[in-house]
Design an enzyme around this catalytic site. Structure first.
Site, short mmCIF file in Angstrom:
data_model
loop_
_atom_site.label_atom_id
_atom_site.label_comp_id
_atom_site.label_asym_id
_atom_site.label_seq_id
_atom_site.Cartn_x
_atom_site.Cartn_y
_atom_site.Cartn_z
N SER A 1 0.91 -1.10 0.09
CA SER A 1 0.09 -0.07 0.07
C SER A 1 0.93 1.13 -0.01
O SER A 1 2.08 1.17 0.16
CB SER A 1 -0.90 -0.06 1.15
OG SER A 1 -0.14 0.14 2.24
N LEU B 1 3.39 4.31 -0.40
CA LEU B 1 4.48 4.63 -1.08
C LEU B 1 5.14 3.20 -1.66
O LEU B 1 5.56 3.23 -2.93
CB LEU B 1 5.42 5.16 -0.21
CG LEU B 1 5.13 6.78 0.41
CD1 LEU B 1 6.24 7.29 1.49
CD2 LEU B 1 4.70 7.51 -0.68
N ASP C 1 6.76 -9.40 8.54
CA ASP C 1 6.78 -8.16 9.50
C ASP C 1 8.22 -7.85 9.39
O ASP C 1 9.09 -8.64 9.93
CB ASP C 1 6.41 -8.50 11.16
CG ASP C 1 6.37 -7.06 11.84
OD1 ASP C 1 7.05 -6.37 11.51
OD2 ASP C 1 5.33 -7.18 12.95
N CYS D 1 9.89 0.42 2.42
CA CYS D 1 8.92 1.42 2.72
C CYS D 1 8.14 0.95 3.97
O CYS D 1 7.10 1.72 4.32
CB CYS D 1 7.97 1.59 1.49
SG CYS D 1 8.72 2.37 0.09
N SER E 1 12.28 10.19 7.00
CA SER E 1 11.08 11.27 6.94
C SER E 1 11.83 12.72 7.43
O SER E 1 12.94 12.53 8.08
CB SER E 1 9.97 10.94 7.98
OG SER E 1 9.26 11.86 8.36
N TYR F 1 9.16 8.43 16.93
CA TYR F 1 9.33 8.46 15.65
C TYR F 1 10.53 9.13 15.02
O TYR F 1 11.22 8.50 14.01
CB TYR F 1 8.13 8.94 14.96
CG TYR F 1 7.72 8.79 13.40
CD1 TYR F 1 7.66 7.54 12.76
CD2 TYR F 1 8.02 9.95 12.56
CE1 TYR F 1 7.34 7.43 11.33
CE2 TYR F 1 7.84 9.99 11.33
CZ TYR F 1 7.48 8.93 10.93
OH TYR F 1 7.36 8.77 9.19
N LYS G 1 13.66 7.63 12.43
CA LYS G 1 13.96 8.14 11.14
C LYS G 1 15.21 8.90 11.06
O LYS G 1 16.09 8.91 10.05
CB LYS G 1 12.65 8.95 10.62
CG LYS G 1 11.26 8.23 10.59
CD LYS G 1 11.44 7.34 9.34
CE LYS G 1 10.11 6.69 9.39
NZ LYS G 1 10.29 5.44 8.32
N PHE H 1 2.63 13.18 2.38
CA PHE H 1 2.40 12.27 1.24
C PHE H 1 0.77 11.83 1.37
O PHE H 1 0.29 11.28 2.48
CB PHE H 1 3.23 11.14 0.93
CG PHE H 1 4.39 11.92 0.00
CD1 PHE H 1 4.19 11.35 -1.64
CD2 PHE H 1 5.41 12.40 0.42
CE1 PHE H 1 5.42 11.96 -2.33
CE2 PHE H 1 6.39 12.99 0.01
CZ PHE H 1 6.12 12.48 -1.81
N THR I 1 -1.06 9.13 1.55
CA THR I 1 -1.06 7.75 1.64
C THR I 1 -2.34 7.49 2.73
O THR I 1 -3.03 8.13 3.16
CB THR I 1 0.17 7.06 2.39
OG1 THR I 1 0.12 7.84 3.65
CG2 THR I 1 1.26 7.73 1.58
#
Length: 260
Positions: free
Chosen positions: A15, A17, A59, A85, A152, A165, A169, A198, A200
């Site tokens: 799904s 990107l 995973d 991704c 990101s 997060y 990244k 984006f 998504t």
């Protein structure tokens, strides 16, 4: 690298990107192995992608699942290209109403995004290097592989509630150059893309007002990015041998504020 005839492994390719990347590489002549946690999304992705694509459920935070995906790509004759991704997102302030952010939550995000990405890099790089002796050959211009990671803009502009997060990244961005230097002797490139906001599935469920506010964060074009634009950059990276060890932002000049 010429994409035609190559085998690409796209983690998180069912799904958003990743699916756009898989479709773009297929259109360029590659065979593609996509991975994802949901067998249902995997089946839908294959229905959209058509011939030349296969799916391996897994995973990215589980080494056995990563190994299984790489084994499938090896069975198909690759991998020559790997694009990560896959990832997870979460929001939580360091100290919130319920107390400090649970350490397990921080560890979960880092394990999925950073450790999982590194596992995919090391596993696909080993497969790309194959039986080569790893010795530098200045006359050899042909490369064995290209690996594209996903960071990101939060790595640079993390907002409130994004400590875990942003850390995960930023780790991806920080390891890009050392990875490229390590793998240069095997003629494998490593490049990271740092996308902004984006359009998504992750953002699809937001109210229209919230989506409009996010779109306004990009000075030009003043909209959310399109997955196919991300995929076009990935394709260019694969095809351009001089892009190596770099983190490329794709964000319409957006810079995130502190958040609320």
């Amino acid at each position: 690298m010429v994409i035609t005839g190559k085998v690409a492994l796209v983690a998180g390719g069912t799904s958003g990107l990743g699916l756009a990347v898989a479709a773009t590489l297929l259109a360029a002549g590659a065979r593609v192995v996509v991975t994802g946690r949901s067998a249902e999304r995997g089946a839908k992705a294959l229905a959209r992608l058509g011939d030349g694509a296969s799916f391996v459920a897994g995973d990215i935070s589980r080494p056995a699942d990563v190994a299984a995906a790489v084994a499938r790509a090896r069975h198909d004759g690759g991998p020559h290209i790997a694009v990560c991704c896959a990832g997870a997102t979460a929001a939580g302030r360091v100290v919130g109403r319920a107390g400090p952010l649970p350490l397990t939550e921080f560890e979960r995000i880092v394990r999925v995004n950073l450790v999982g990405t590194f596992d995919l890099v090391r596993s696909t790089a080993a497969a790309m290097a194959g039986d080569g002796d790893g010795q530098e050959d200045p006359s050899a211009d042909e490369e064995r592989g290209v690996i594209v990671c996903t960071s990101s803009i939060a790595a640079y502009d993390g907002q409130q509630g994004q400590a875990a997060y942003a850390a995960s990244k930023a780790g991806i961005a920080g390891m890009t150059l050392p990875l490229a230097r390590d793998l240069a002797r095997h003629r494998v490139r490593v490049v990271t893309v740092a996308p902004g906001l984006f359009d998504t599935p992750m953002l699809a469920g937001l109210p229209a007002r919230a989506r409009a506010a996010l779109a306004a964060a990009a000075p030009h074009p003043g909209r959310l990015g399109r997955p196919e634009e991300f995929a076009a950059l990935v394709r260019h990276i694969v095809e351009n041998p001089m892009i190596n060890g770099e983190v490329v932002r794709i964000d319409g000049a957006a810079r995130l504020g502190s958040g609320h």
